[in-house]
Design a protein around this motif. Sequence first.
Motif, PDB file in Angstrom:
ATOM      1  N   GLY A  56       0.835  -1.205   0.000  1.00 45.86           N
ATOM      2  CA  GLY A  56       0.000   0.000   0.000  1.00 45.86           C
ATOM      3  C   GLY A  56       0.858   1.239   0.000  1.00 45.86           C
ATOM      4  N   GLY A  57       0.602   2.089   0.999  1.00 43.07           N
ATOM      5  CA  GLY A  57       1.226   3.406   1.025  1.00 43.07           C
ATOM      6  C   GLY A  57       2.743   3.395   1.054  1.00 43.07           C
ATOM      7  N   GLN A  58       3.349   2.412   1.738  1.00 43.40           N
ATOM      8  CA  GLN A  58       4.818   2.408   1.806  1.00 43.40           C
ATOM      9  C   GLN A  58       5.417   2.221   0.414  1.00 43.40           C
ATOM     10  OE1 GLN A  58       6.643  -0.055   4.879  1.00 43.40           O
ATOM     11  NE2 GLN A  58       8.548  -0.141   3.712  1.00 43.40           N
ATOM     12  N   GLY A 107      -8.433   1.277  -0.589  1.00 43.03           N
ATOM     13  CA  GLY A 107      -7.287   0.880   0.231  1.00 43.03           C
ATOM     14  C   GLY A 107      -7.306  -0.597   0.565  1.00 43.03           C
ATOM     15  N   ARG A 108      -6.286  -1.005   1.318  1.00 42.74           N
ATOM     16  CA  ARG A 108      -6.238  -2.393   1.767  1.00 42.74           C
ATOM     17  C   ARG A 108      -7.490  -2.674   2.601  1.00 42.74           C
ATOM     18  NH1 ARG A 108      -1.826  -3.242   5.208  1.00 42.74           N
ATOM     19  NH2 ARG A 108      -1.826  -1.045   5.752  1.00 42.74           N
ATOM     20  N   LEU A 109      -7.924  -3.922   2.624  1.00 41.15           N
ATOM     21  CA  LEU A 109      -9.188  -4.234   3.299  1.00 41.15           C
ATOM     22  C   LEU A 109      -8.980  -4.860   4.676  1.00 41.15           C
ATOM     23  CD1 LEU A 109     -11.320  -5.598   0.307  1.00 41.15           C
ATOM     24  CD2 LEU A 109     -11.157  -3.267   1.202  1.00 41.15           C
ATOM     25  N   ARG A 145      -8.356  -3.121  10.306  1.00 40.43           N
ATOM     26  CA  ARG A 145      -8.115  -1.829  10.934  1.00 40.43           C
ATOM     27  C   ARG A 145      -8.370  -0.651   9.973  1.00 40.43           C
ATOM     28  NH1 ARG A 145      -4.258   1.935   9.049  1.00 40.43           N
ATOM     29  NH2 ARG A 145      -2.408   0.917   8.239  1.00 40.43           N
ATOM     30  N   LYS A 146      -8.536  -0.951   8.689  1.00 36.61           N
ATOM     31  CA  LYS A 146      -8.852   0.133   7.751  1.00 36.61           C
ATOM     32  C   LYS A 146     -10.300   0.597   7.899  1.00 36.61           C
ATOM     33  CE  LYS A 146      -5.088   1.028   5.373  1.00 36.61           C
ATOM     34  NZ  LYS A 146      -4.570   2.394   5.197  1.00 36.61           N
ATOM     35  N   GLY A 147     -11.110  -0.167   8.683  1.00 33.33           N
ATOM     36  CA  GLY A 147     -12.441   0.320   9.061  1.00 33.33           C
ATOM     37  C   GLY A 147     -13.476   0.332   7.944  1.00 33.33           C
ATOM     38  N   GLN A 154      -8.466  -5.171  -6.382  1.00 27.83           N
ATOM     39  CA  GLN A 154      -7.308  -4.300  -6.640  1.00 27.83           C
ATOM     40  C   GLN A 154      -7.537  -3.543  -7.935  1.00 27.83           C
ATOM     41  OE1 GLN A 154      -3.981  -6.937  -6.920  1.00 27.83           O
ATOM     42  NE2 GLN A 154      -3.616  -6.896  -4.730  1.00 27.83           N
ATOM     43  N   VAL A 155      -7.329  -2.262  -7.906  1.00 29.50           N
ATOM     44  CA  VAL A 155      -7.445  -1.445  -9.120  1.00 29.50           C
ATOM     45  C   VAL A 155      -6.085  -0.793  -9.340  1.00 29.50           C
ATOM     46  CG1 VAL A 155      -8.544   0.607 -10.106  1.00 29.50           C
ATOM     47  CG2 VAL A 155      -9.920  -1.030  -8.811  1.00 29.50           C
ATOM     48  N   ALA A 156      -5.602  -0.844 -10.573  1.00 25.50           N
ATOM     49  CA  ALA A 156      -4.291  -0.248 -10.871  1.00 25.50           C
ATOM     50  C   ALA A 156      -4.316   1.214 -10.441  1.00 25.50           C
ATOM     51  CB  ALA A 156      -3.995  -0.356 -12.358  1.00 25.50           C
ATOM     52  N   HIS A 157      -3.196   1.654  -9.860  1.00 23.81           N
ATOM     53  CA  HIS A 157      -3.119   3.016  -9.342  1.00 23.81           C
ATOM     54  C   HIS A 157      -3.570   4.037 -10.399  1.00 23.81           C
ATOM     55  CE1 HIS A 157      -1.820   5.429  -6.051  1.00 23.81           C
ATOM     56  NE2 HIS A 157      -0.931   6.085  -6.756  1.00 23.81           N
ATOM     57  N   THR A 158      -3.123   3.830 -11.643  1.00 27.66           N
ATOM     58  CA  THR A 158      -3.432   4.789 -12.709  1.00 27.66           C
ATOM     59  C   THR A 158      -4.912   4.746 -13.116  1.00 27.66           C
ATOM     60  OG1 THR A 158      -2.632   3.091 -14.204  1.00 27.66           O
ATOM     61  CG2 THR A 158      -1.121   4.907 -13.744  1.00 27.66           C
ATOM     62  N   GLY A 174      -1.821   7.686   5.653  1.00 25.55           N
ATOM     63  CA  GLY A 174      -3.050   7.634   4.863  1.00 25.55           C
ATOM     64  C   GLY A 174      -2.955   8.497   3.614  1.00 25.55           C
ATOM     65  N   ILE A 175      -2.426   7.904   2.527  1.00 28.68           N
ATOM     66  CA  ILE A 175      -2.283   8.664   1.278  1.00 28.68           C
ATOM     67  C   ILE A 175      -3.637   8.788   0.571  1.00 28.68           C
ATOM     68  CG2 ILE A 175      -1.178   8.659  -1.013  1.00 28.68           C
ATOM     69  CD1 ILE A 175       1.241   7.302   0.198  1.00 28.68           C
ATOM     70  N   VAL A 176      -4.495   7.770   0.770  1.00 30.30           N
ATOM     71  CA  VAL A 176      -5.755   7.734   0.032  1.00 30.30           C
ATOM     72  C   VAL A 176      -6.610   9.007   0.181  1.00 30.30           C
ATOM     73  CG1 VAL A 176      -8.001   6.572   0.175  1.00 30.30           C
ATOM     74  CG2 VAL A 176      -5.957   5.255  -0.369  1.00 30.30           C
ATOM     75  N   PRO A 177      -6.816   9.523   1.413  1.00 31.17           N
ATOM     76  CA  PRO A 177      -7.614  10.759   1.491  1.00 31.17           C
ATOM     77  C   PRO A 177      -6.991  11.929   0.740  1.00 31.17           C
ATOM     78  CG  PRO A 177      -6.956   9.987   3.687  1.00 31.17           C
ATOM     79  CD  PRO A 177      -6.481   8.974   2.726  1.00 31.17           C
ATOM     80  N   LEU A 178      -5.645  11.952   0.683  1.00 37.59           N
ATOM     81  CA  LEU A 178      -5.000  13.018  -0.102  1.00 37.59           C
ATOM     82  C   LEU A 178      -5.320  12.853  -1.586  1.00 37.59           C
ATOM     83  CD1 LEU A 178      -1.307  13.580   1.041  1.00 37.59           C
ATOM     84  CD2 LEU A 178      -3.252  15.129   1.231  1.00 37.59           C
ATOM     85  N   GLU A 179      -5.385  11.592  -2.026  1.00 32.56           N
ATOM     86  CA  GLU A 179      -5.720  11.342  -3.441  1.00 32.56           C
ATOM     87  C   GLU A 179      -7.143  11.816  -3.735  1.00 32.56           C
ATOM     88  OE1 GLU A 179      -2.569   7.598  -3.907  1.00 32.56           O
ATOM     89  OE2 GLU A 179      -4.667   7.130  -3.535  1.00 32.56           O
ATOM     90  N   ALA A 180      -8.052  11.611  -2.774  1.00 30.86           N
ATOM     91  CA  ALA A 180      -9.424  12.109  -2.953  1.00 30.86           C
ATOM     92  C   ALA A 180      -9.414  13.634  -3.001  1.00 30.86           C
ATOM     93  CB  ALA A 180     -10.308  11.611  -1.813  1.00 30.86           C
TER      94      ALA A 180
HETATM   95  N1  UDP Z   1      -4.042   1.559  -3.932  1.00 30.28           N
HETATM   96  C1  UDP Z   1      -4.145   1.281  -5.285  1.00 30.28           C
HETATM   97  N2  UDP Z   1      -5.007   0.316  -5.714  1.00 30.28           N
HETATM   98  C2  UDP Z   1      -5.779  -0.390  -4.850  1.00 30.28           C
HETATM   99  C3  UDP Z   1      -5.700  -0.106  -3.461  1.00 30.28           C
HETATM  100  C4  UDP Z   1      -4.808   0.885  -3.029  1.00 30.28           C
HETATM  101  O1  UDP Z   1      -3.483   1.921  -6.112  1.00 30.28           O
HETATM  102  O2  UDP Z   1      -6.524  -1.259  -5.297  1.00 30.28           O
HETATM  103  C5  UDP Z   1      -3.101   2.602  -3.475  1.00 30.28           C
HETATM  104  C6  UDP Z   1      -3.795   3.891  -3.023  1.00 30.28           C
HETATM  105  O3  UDP Z   1      -4.186   4.661  -4.133  1.00 30.28           O
HETATM  106  C7  UDP Z   1      -2.728   4.521  -2.139  1.00 30.28           C
HETATM  107  C8  UDP Z   1      -2.037   3.306  -1.506  1.00 30.28           C
HETATM  108  O4  UDP Z   1      -2.381   2.167  -2.317  1.00 30.28           O
HETATM  109  O5  UDP Z   1      -1.807   5.248  -2.928  1.00 30.28           O
HETATM  110  C9  UDP Z   1      -2.501   3.086  -0.081  1.00 30.28           C
HETATM  111  O6  UDP Z   1      -1.844   3.989   0.748  1.00 30.28           O
HETATM  112  P1  UDP Z   1      -2.379   4.484   2.170  1.00 30.28           P
HETATM  113  O7  UDP Z   1      -1.291   5.310   2.755  1.00 30.28           O
HETATM  114  O8  UDP Z   1      -3.702   5.150   2.054  1.00 30.28           O
HETATM  115  O9  UDP Z   1      -2.612   3.152   3.021  1.00 30.28           O
HETATM  116  P2  UDP Z   1      -1.645   1.942   3.465  1.00 30.28           P
HETATM  117  O10 UDP Z   1      -1.902   0.841   2.496  1.00 30.28           O
HETATM  118  O11 UDP Z   1      -0.237   2.420   3.425  1.00 30.28           O
HETATM  119  O12 UDP Z   1      -2.069   1.582   4.847  1.00 30.28           O
END
Ligand code: UDP
Length: 412
Positions: free
Chosen positions: A22-24, A217-219, A222-224, A284-288, A310-316
């Motif tokens: 995920g985010g790392q 995000g990951r399911l 703890r991701k709630g 899973q959906v490709a980042h792009t 939490g990168i996802v809310p920034l992406e939103a």
């Molecule tokens: N992500 C993605 N496709 C998915 C699920 C997640 O590209 O199907 C990406 C998402 O866009 C974000 C990252 O994975 O860039 C998740 O980072 P975040 O910091 O939100 O959570 P973490 O997985 O590190 O806990």
Amino acid sequence: MRIAMVSEHASPLATLGGVDAGGQNVHVAALSTALAERGHHVRVYTRRDDATLPERVPLAAGVEVVHVDAGPAESVPKDDLLPYMDAFGDRLAEHWATEPPDVVHSHFWMSGLAALRGSADAPWPVLHTFHALGNVKRRHQGAEDTSPAERATLEPGVGKRADVVIATCSDEAFELTRLGVPSTRISVVPCGVDNALFTPDGPVAAHGEGFRLISVGRLVPRKGVGTTISALAELVARGRDDIELVIVGGSRDAAHIDEDPDVQRLAALARRLGVEGRVSFRGQVAHTALPPLLRSADLMVCAPWYEPFGIVPLEAMATGIPVVAAAVGGLIDTVVEGVTGVHVPPRDPAAVADAVEALLADPELRRSFGAAGVARAARRYTWTRVAADTERVYRRAAAARPARAAREAGRA
Ligand code: UDP
């Protein structure tokens, strides 16, 4: 500068959304690329998890991924990697004997162990980003935490031995001081967002007549995501029959979605609450491919129990949609209450339902939150800015290294 990133389990080349990706992975890939764009040479050292991988793979101009032999050349859950970290560190020392870096930046506590082992008596500083902290994980997950028991002592040790710990949010900086890391050696630099990819304008995925909420995000529990499904059920109980929830992420793609245990768990919850017809799992959906899906939503719900960044809310936000976010960890810094979104307590479906209802009732508020999110992401969270801030921390650490080495030698 010659920069060595160490990211033992999170390869910048990995597919995202699964249990350990995920985010790392995004952070290491994007930060490395942005540092290379500033003229630095970056090598990312990650564990070889497939025998067919070449030793070196170019990632972007100026960035190369180096696969390190440590443990079996196959996928191993990140919590089972500790026994291989000595070997990982020894391989790093061998690499760095011939190709010395100017700075080492490790990611996640196990990489910190390997980076420090590979840097014994080295002239370069080791900077460390935890991405997650074991004591926080234990607090929230209790017996479900699969981290090795040694984490409780080894992880704070990484914090105390690293030249600088880079925290990604202010909440993490507080946690680090509680672990005994001196505040003078903590710098806060957030993660960034790819705001060339996540833009408000562009293709929009097909959607129905009503409102759409999105979760990405990951399911892992703890991701709630369960909180969000329960909030949807609460909205339906209040008479709303015009809302759907799209859930992106998991360990399988759309074609194999039913095999994902987390999807099975969440689908069972949706069935139990009678909202299965309103929830769609995309896997899973490709980042792009994410931006069109985000643009098709009226708002994002992001309700983790805790969240290191939490990168996802920034992406939103960068895409211009408001965020209903649990007020935890990095989301306290990124999502501005009443400006780019609404903060709710964690694990509180009724509070999520209230926030969603208020936003859905007010298109002008959604537009203004969306616009403010785009502006905030562009001003504060571009990877270019994050790289410039990180570079400043690297330079300070490199300048301070000789004094620190002398102090340590005097103590030895
Ligand atoms: N992500 C993605 N496709 C998915 C699920 C997640 O590209 O199907 C990406 C998402 O866009 C974000 C990252 O994975 O860039 C998740 O980072 P975040 O910091 O939100 O959570 P973490 O997985 O590190 O806990």
